[in-house]
Design an enzyme around this catalytic site. Structure first.
Site, PDB file in Angstrom:
ATOM      1  N   PHE A   7       0.833  -1.202   0.000  1.00  0.00           N
ATOM      2  CA  PHE A   7       0.000   0.000   0.000  1.00  0.00           C
ATOM      3  C   PHE A   7       0.871   1.257   0.000  1.00  0.00           C
ATOM      4  O   PHE A   7       1.801   1.376   0.810  1.00  0.00           O
ATOM      5  CB  PHE A   7      -0.879   0.057   1.247  1.00  0.00           C
ATOM      6  CG  PHE A   7      -2.069  -0.861   1.230  1.00  0.00           C
ATOM      7  CD1 PHE A   7      -3.281  -0.442   0.710  1.00  0.00           C
ATOM      8  CD2 PHE A   7      -1.973  -2.139   1.762  1.00  0.00           C
ATOM      9  CE1 PHE A   7      -4.390  -1.281   0.710  1.00  0.00           C
ATOM     10  CE2 PHE A   7      -3.078  -2.987   1.774  1.00  0.00           C
ATOM     11  CZ  PHE A   7      -4.289  -2.554   1.238  1.00  0.00           C
ATOM     12  N   ASP A   8       0.557   2.189  -0.886  1.00  0.00           N
ATOM     13  CA  ASP A   8       1.066   3.545  -0.737  1.00  0.00           C
ATOM     14  C   ASP A   8       0.378   4.137   0.494  1.00  0.00           C
ATOM     15  O   ASP A   8      -0.670   3.637   0.932  1.00  0.00           O
ATOM     16  CB  ASP A   8       0.727   4.348  -2.000  1.00  0.00           C
ATOM     17  CG  ASP A   8       1.126   5.798  -1.884  1.00  0.00           C
ATOM     18  OD1 ASP A   8       2.251   6.068  -1.432  1.00  0.00           O
ATOM     19  OD2 ASP A   8       0.300   6.665  -2.220  1.00  0.00           O
ATOM     20  N   LEU A   9       0.953   5.174   1.061  1.00  0.00           N
ATOM     21  CA  LEU A   9       0.360   5.783   2.256  1.00  0.00           C
ATOM     22  C   LEU A   9      -0.493   7.000   1.920  1.00  0.00           C
ATOM     23  O   LEU A   9      -1.719   6.967   2.031  1.00  0.00           O
ATOM     24  CB  LEU A   9       1.472   6.158   3.244  1.00  0.00           C
ATOM     25  CG  LEU A   9       1.023   6.809   4.566  1.00  0.00           C
ATOM     26  CD1 LEU A   9       0.059   5.908   5.329  1.00  0.00           C
ATOM     27  CD2 LEU A   9       2.247   7.138   5.428  1.00  0.00           C
ATOM     28  N   ASP A  10       0.150   8.071   1.469  1.00  0.00           N
ATOM     29  CA  ASP A  10      -0.583   9.314   1.191  1.00  0.00           C
ATOM     30  C   ASP A  10      -1.502   9.149  -0.003  1.00  0.00           C
ATOM     31  O   ASP A  10      -1.067   8.776  -1.099  1.00  0.00           O
ATOM     32  CB  ASP A  10       0.408  10.448   0.914  1.00  0.00           C
ATOM     33  CG  ASP A  10       1.261  10.785   2.130  1.00  0.00           C
ATOM     34  OD1 ASP A  10       0.816  10.510   3.248  1.00  0.00           O
ATOM     35  OD2 ASP A  10       2.384  11.316   1.939  1.00  0.00           O
ATOM     36  N   ILE A 163      -0.735  -0.952  -4.559  1.00  0.00           N
ATOM     37  CA  ILE A 163      -1.941  -0.121  -4.559  1.00  0.00           C
ATOM     38  C   ILE A 163      -1.530   1.312  -4.266  1.00  0.00           C
ATOM     39  O   ILE A 163      -0.880   1.587  -3.248  1.00  0.00           O
ATOM     40  CB  ILE A 163      -2.939  -0.609  -3.502  1.00  0.00           C
ATOM     41  CG1 ILE A 163      -3.324  -2.074  -3.765  1.00  0.00           C
ATOM     42  CG2 ILE A 163      -4.186   0.272  -3.497  1.00  0.00           C
ATOM     43  CD1 ILE A 163      -4.105  -2.707  -2.645  1.00  0.00           C
TER      44      ILE A 163
END
Length: 552
Positions: A7-10, A163
């Site tokens: 997962f990307d964060l922002d 993602i």
């Protein structure tokens, strides 16, 4: 099915708009640049910061580096928490975690900030890896971060799914051979993500969840059929077993046997409308239950389990399954003859942490040595030194350190590496002939195994699995929650969340065997090979049980 989800964060897990744009506004002001509306700075969300300062404001490399430092002046104490988690994300992460997915965060944001944000929102427990940049500028490009995560897990790109919400996420994934999913609820447009090569697009967190779980086309509907349990044994371990399983799917306690009805009823108090027995034959013949949890002394397991199986009952038996290999072999023969399931309750090998540990072992290269230890000073040893001999230190009951906790170390070794070619065992005998501790060297074709156990000392060192490419330290092999992996380029600490009372995992496996009729062969083989090692270890140490003479 892709089991590794990055997962990307922002813009993917959280909406950082206010914190990031305010921090950028603060940094630009240091250069005399005034930005009135924060929305003008939204393009800074996602890409590496220094690159954005250069791209959008024409900063030199040196100016961009200075701007990043000003950015952090605001972001670290304040901007980091001017952030919101997207609705539905905590529930999605929990569902993925429970389903056995391996979750990681892969972000261009400094790792220390990412970890603080995850902890702030209470979602850090779902991730086994947080991969990000470092404050010194190391690993800022997305492909570098993704490649770092792949290396940490020791997997190829084709086994992971990335993602994210921006073109950098999609391009970084493509560079690493990782399939990508673009989320349109973040800050990238459909056109941006499509042009960057997104393999899939989703409009919402709900749609993302549907996509991730639709990967498993053969996902079965939950089976709510109950398996009714009768208990033999009313001691502490039986109570722990009940408390661990009272709420799991498929478990229902309906009957209790004890040598006295008083003890049976005392155990069953406030546990429901139960049937009570003090006659084992009547208990076996009852139709009040389908399966038996057997928690009597070791020397009783053989006769009681066979009586239950002859009556058509499935049996999950506390470890060790029997006093010796011959008893165990006969018990499994009866199970097959009667068409019922017999399983040894070897709790450690059924936990999620143990299962995940085996996957991480693949990153160690060729395994050359494994040291599995379980040393736990027993409070019953204090009584032993006072002359009070309790069951755990009574060889007449087929007990002792080897049978009580040494069995865990041997079973784990066999579950991981199979049966050894030969063993060498030594132990410390106490005044009544029972073993208090011991070590078993297990020889394999290309490695050495050490099973170390004690009920009269504690240990400060973890278990270790040593490979040619790395070493894995396991804090508690009997309840795997924490791993520390050291490889040439990666030093990784991994924590698994699971029940504190782990007896529920073995029960879930047993219930599945009962309902499907599958999986019991592997469990049987581990038990039988374990019993062979225990028998040979006792022979070498001169430990003989009364039950041994019955099978000669």
């Amino acid at each position: 099915m892709k089991r590794y989800i990055f997962f990307d964060l922002d813009g993917t897990l959280t909406d950082p708009m206010l914190g990031i744009t305010s921090s950028v506004q603060y940094a630009l002001a240091k250069f005399g640049i005034s930005v009135r509306y924060l929305k003008e700075l939204i393009p800074f969300i996602g890409p590496p910061l220094a690159q954005s300062f250069q791209q959008f404001y024409g900063f030199s490399e040196e100016q961009a580096k200075e701007a990043v430092e000003y950015y952090r002046e605001y972001f670290s104490p304040k901007g980091i928490f001017e952030n919101e988690i997207y609705s539905g994300i905590p529930q999605l992460l929990r569902a993925l975690y429970d389903a056995g997915f391996e979750l990681a965060v892969t972000t261009s944001k400094p790792r220390v900030y990412a970890e603080r944000i995850l902890k702030h929102f209470g979602i850090d427990e779902y991730f086994t890896l947080v991969a990000g940049s470092e404050l010194d500028g190391t690993r800022v490009k997305k492909d570098e971060v993704i490649r770092y995560a792949l290396d940490a897990y020791g997997i190829e790109g084709k086994k992971a799914l990335m993602i994210g919400d921006r073109m950098h996420d999609m391009e970084g994934a493509a560079a690493c051979g990782v399939e990508s999913v673009g989320v349109l609820y973040g800050y990238g447009s459909r056109e941006e993500l499509t042009a960057a090569g997104a393999a899939h697009l989703v409009e919402s967190v709900k749609e993302l969840r549907e996509f991730l779980f639709s990967q498993d086309a053969e996902k079965e509907e939950e089976d709510t059929t109950m398996v009714r349990f009768g208990f033999i044994g009313t001691g502490k371990i039986a109570e722990n077993f009940y408390q661990a399983n009272r709420f799991i799917n498929g478990f229902e306690l309906t009957a209790v046997y004890s040598r006295t009805l008083e003890k049976a009823k005392e155990f069953g108090f406030r546990k429901g409308n139960l049937a009570y027995f003090d006659n084992l034959e009547e208990f076996a013949g009852s139709n009040a239950f389908d399966a038996v949890y057997l928690a009597s002394p070791n020397c009783c397991h053989h006769d009681q389990a066979i009586a239950m199986m002859r009556a058509g009952k499935h049996v999950i038996c506390e470890k060790p399954l029997a006093s010796n290999y011959e008893e165990a072999k006969e018990m499994f023969a009866v199970a097959e003859e009667e068409g019922v399931i017999l399983m040894e309750g070897m709790r450690s090998i059924y936990t999620p942490g143990f299962q995940k540990m085996t996957e991480y072992m693949e990153t160690l290269g060729t395994i050359r040595r494994a040291t599995i230890q379980y040393c736990q000073y027993s409070s019953r040893y204090d009584n032993f030194k006072r002359g009070i001999i309790e069951n755990a230190f009574n060889p007449e009951l087929s007990n002792g350190a080897l049978m009580d906790i040494g069995v865990y170390t041997v079973a784990c070794m066999i579950r991981l590496f199979g049966a050894p070619k030969s063993i060498k065992a030594s132990g410390v005998r106490l005044s009544n002939g029972v073993d208090g501790e011991g070590t078993i060297l297990m020889e394999y074709d290309n490695m050495i195994g050490e099973a170390i156990y004690s009920k009269i000392t504690n240990a400060a060192m973890p278990s270790q699995i040593l490979g040619e490419d790395g070493v894995m330290l396991v804090t508690e092999m009997e309840n795997v929650k924490d791993l520390h992996i050291k490889r040439r380029t990666v030093d990784q600490t991994i924590h698994f969340e699971q029940s504190d009372n782990i007896l529920n995992y073995e029960t879930a496996a047993f219930i599945k065997m009962v309902k499907t009729g599958t999986g019991w062969e592997t469990a049987r083989d581990i038990t039988l090979e374990t019993m062979k090692v225990l028998d040979e270890a006792r022979r070498q140490m001169g430990i003989v049980f009364p039950a041994d003479q019955k099978t000669e």
